[in-house]
Write a protein that holds these residues in place. Structure first.
Motif, PDB file in Angstrom:
ATOM      1  N   THR A  35      35.016   1.178  51.748  1.00  0.00           N
ATOM      2  CA  THR A  35      35.392   2.587  51.282  1.00  0.00           C
ATOM      3  C   THR A  35      36.579   2.558  50.466  1.00  0.00           C
ATOM      4  OG1 THR A  35      34.126   3.155  53.179  1.00  0.00           O
ATOM      5  CG2 THR A  35      35.462   4.777  52.323  1.00  0.00           C
ATOM      6  N   THR A  36      36.734   3.526  49.502  1.00  0.00           N
ATOM      7  CA  THR A  36      38.023   3.643  48.833  1.00  0.00           C
ATOM      8  C   THR A  36      39.050   4.417  49.805  1.00  0.00           C
ATOM      9  OG1 THR A  36      37.237   6.043  48.242  1.00  0.00           O
ATOM     10  CG2 THR A  36      36.990   4.052  46.713  1.00  0.00           C
ATOM     11  N   SER A  40      36.243   8.661  49.661  1.00  0.00           N
ATOM     12  CA  SER A  40      35.524   9.423  48.873  1.00  0.00           C
ATOM     13  C   SER A  40      34.187   8.564  48.093  1.00  0.00           C
ATOM     14  CB  SER A  40      36.109   9.943  47.423  1.00  0.00           C
ATOM     15  OG  SER A  40      36.735   8.797  46.817  1.00  0.00           O
ATOM     16  N   ASP A  41      34.261   7.298  48.384  1.00  0.00           N
ATOM     17  CA  ASP A  41      33.545   6.453  47.736  1.00  0.00           C
ATOM     18  C   ASP A  41      33.296   4.874  48.387  1.00  0.00           C
ATOM     19  OD1 ASP A  41      31.486   5.756  46.064  1.00  0.00           O
ATOM     20  OD2 ASP A  41      32.701   5.646  43.880  1.00  0.00           O
TER      21      ASP A  41
END
Length: 111
Positions: A35-36, A40-41
């Motif tokens: 995960t970033t 968020s991504d």
């Protein structure tokens, strides 16, 4: 593409095979994701665990500069690269799965 039942104690491995005009190449790949930092991504990452390749000859002809290939060479090359990948990862058939102590074959794709 086919999938084999996954054992959750082992890392999944996917094998990709490319049958081309000059040779056949294969890789064994273990996918992963992260995960970033801001959450968020999800970014897909992974590791190439093994590689193999085998070239083959083009058979020249006298017709308009064309060339031919023997399809048996393609089949032999696929067998060769799969044997290299499987032995490199110590994968072997076991009951309904193809496994090693660490990895389980989860799919194969051929192009």
């Amino acid at each position: 593409i086919f999938s084999i039942r996954q054992n959750t104690n082992m890392l999944p491995v996917y094998i990709g095979i490319d049958v081309g005009t000059q040779g056949t190449k294969a890789i064994a790949y273990h996918p992963s994701s992260r995960t970033t930092e801001d959450g968020s991504d999800v970014v897909m990452t992974g590791t190439i665990l093994a590689r193999a390749s085998k070239g083959y000859d083009v058979l020249p002809t006298t017709v308009d500069g064309r060339a031919e290939q023997d399809p048996a060479d393609w089949v032999d090359a696929v067998r060769h690269v799969l044997k290299e990948i499987v032995s490199g990862l110590s994968l072997a058939p076991h009951a309904d799965d193809i496994v090693s102590e660490k990895y389980i074959l989860s799919g194969i794709g051929i192009s």
